[in-house]
Design a protein around this motif. Structure first.
Motif, short mmCIF file in Angstrom:
data_model
loop_
_atom_site.label_atom_id
_atom_site.label_comp_id
_atom_site.label_asym_id
_atom_site.label_seq_id
_atom_site.Cartn_x
_atom_site.Cartn_y
_atom_site.Cartn_z
N ILE A 47 0.84 -1.19 0.00
CA ILE A 47 0.00 0.00 0.00
C ILE A 47 0.88 1.25 0.00
N SER A 48 1.87 1.28 0.88
CA SER A 48 2.83 2.39 0.90
C SER A 48 4.12 1.91 1.57
N TYR A 49 5.18 2.67 1.34
CA TYR A 49 6.46 2.32 1.95
C TYR A 49 7.32 3.56 2.10
N LEU A 55 11.68 3.90 2.87
CA LEU A 55 12.96 3.34 3.30
C LEU A 55 13.80 4.47 3.86
N MET A 56 14.04 4.44 5.15
CA MET A 56 14.88 5.43 5.81
C MET A 56 16.30 4.86 5.90
N ASP A 57 17.26 5.66 6.32
CA ASP A 57 18.63 5.18 6.39
C ASP A 57 18.79 3.97 7.30
N ASN A 58 18.09 3.97 8.45
CA ASN A 58 18.30 2.90 9.41
C ASN A 58 17.06 2.04 9.70
N HIS A 59 15.99 2.27 8.97
CA HIS A 59 14.81 1.43 9.14
C HIS A 59 13.89 1.50 7.92
N VAL A 60 12.92 0.61 7.92
CA VAL A 60 12.00 0.46 6.80
C VAL A 60 10.58 0.47 7.33
N HIS A 61 9.68 1.12 6.59
CA HIS A 61 8.24 1.08 6.86
C HIS A 61 7.55 0.52 5.62
N ILE A 62 6.68 -0.46 5.82
CA ILE A 62 5.89 -1.01 4.72
C ILE A 62 4.46 -1.20 5.23
N LEU A 63 3.51 -0.67 4.50
CA LEU A 63 2.10 -0.90 4.77
C LEU A 63 1.64 -1.91 3.72
N ILE A 64 1.17 -3.06 4.18
CA ILE A 64 0.91 -4.17 3.26
C ILE A 64 -0.43 -4.83 3.54
N GLU A 107 -4.07 7.01 8.71
CA GLU A 107 -3.08 7.61 9.61
C GLU A 107 -1.72 6.94 9.47
N THR A 108 -1.72 5.63 9.31
CA THR A 108 -0.45 4.91 9.16
C THR A 108 0.25 5.30 7.87
N SER A 109 -0.50 5.40 6.80
CA SER A 109 0.10 5.82 5.53
C SER A 109 0.65 7.24 5.64
N LYS A 110 -0.10 8.13 6.29
CA LYS A 110 0.39 9.50 6.49
C LYS A 110 1.67 9.48 7.33
N ASN A 138 -8.86 10.88 -5.81
CA ASN A 138 -8.25 12.17 -6.07
C ASN A 138 -6.90 12.28 -5.35
N ARG A 139 -5.84 12.36 -6.13
CA ARG A 139 -4.48 12.45 -5.58
C ARG A 139 -4.25 13.77 -4.84
N GLU A 140 -4.85 14.82 -5.32
CA GLU A 140 -4.68 16.14 -4.68
C GLU A 140 -5.29 16.15 -3.27
N LEU A 141 -6.41 15.49 -3.09
CA LEU A 141 -7.02 15.41 -1.76
C LEU A 141 -6.15 14.60 -0.80
N TYR A 142 -5.54 13.53 -1.32
CA TYR A 142 -4.63 12.75 -0.47
C TYR A 142 -3.44 13.60 -0.06
N LYS A 143 -2.91 14.36 -1.00
CA LYS A 143 -1.77 15.24 -0.70
C LYS A 143 -2.15 16.25 0.40
N LYS A 144 -3.32 16.86 0.28
CA LYS A 144 -3.78 17.82 1.30
C LYS A 144 -3.92 17.14 2.65
N TYR A 145 -4.44 15.92 2.67
CA TYR A 145 -4.60 15.17 3.91
C TYR A 145 -3.24 14.93 4.57
N VAL A 146 -2.27 14.46 3.82
CA VAL A 146 -0.94 14.15 4.38
C VAL A 146 -0.23 15.42 4.83
N GLU A 147 -0.26 16.45 3.99
CA GLU A 147 0.55 17.64 4.26
C GLU A 147 -0.13 18.67 5.17
N ALA A 148 -1.34 18.38 5.60
CA ALA A 148 -2.06 19.34 6.47
C ALA A 148 -1.33 19.58 7.80
#
Length: 181
Positions: free
Chosen positions: A55-57, A59-68, A118-121, A169-179
């Motif tokens: 669903i989303s991921y 990759l940070m320098d020292n850890h990984v997040h994956i929503l599956i 919330e997890t994806s955000k 709508n990708r723009e609505l998702y962007k607004k949700y994350v960046e709010a």
């Protein structure tokens, strides 16, 4: 002492994290990030009949997040395949001895639509919170640029999350994350 068996539900969604041992970096250069993403893609293809969906991921320098989203097969085989292959690659490339990852991967069951969002955000804002970038779309090793349409979609299934936002709508998702920025 035996390892405690994980709670497992088929056809459920999970937030997976895997951290470097002693919080050490697990990615040192671009090639490392690319190889880990390649391993995720190979695992999705290998377990094609189990219907794993990323669903989303991030990759940070020292850890990984994956929503599956999972299928019938336990998630441990999927993540185990990725992390063990990556550890062998890393150990050989950097002449590293010992455990690359701290403990087993961590998994959190996603129990509601709100928790999924919330997890994806949280995953997509991780590089911003770590002060690696100012805007989440500037981080190269995240699925966020694909979600907002800045990068061709690869590896992820964005339609599930985007379906919460007025005709995907990708723009609505962007607004949700960046709010919260």
């Amino acid at each position: 002492m035996p390892t405690k068996k994980r709670e497992w539900y088929p056809y459920a969604s999970y937030h997976i994290t895997a951290r470097g041992n002693h919080r050490n970096d697990i990615f040192k250069d671009k090639e490392d990030f690319i190889y880990y993403l390649t391993l995720i893609k190979e695992a999705v293809e290998y377990y094609i009949y189990d219907k794993y969906e990323i669903i989303s991921y991030c990759l940070m320098d020292n850890h990984v997040h994956i929503l599956i989203k999972t299928g019938e097969r336990h998630l441990g085989q999927f993540i185990g395949k990725i992390n063990s292959k990556y550890a062998k690659y890393y150990n050989k490339k950097y002449n590293y001895i010992g455990h690359l990852f701290q403990d087993r991967y961590f998994s959190e069951l996603i129990e509601s639509d709100a928790q999924m969002l919330e997890t994806s955000k949280y995953i997509h804002l991780n590089p911003v919170r770590a002060k690696m970038v100012e805007k989440p779309e500037d981080y190269e090793w995240s699925s966020y640029p694909m979600y907002i349409g800045n990068k061709k979609e690869n590896l992820i299934c964005s339609s599930y999350l985007l379906s919460y936002f007025n005709s995907e709508n990708r723009e609505l998702y962007k607004k949700y994350v960046e709010a919260v920025i």
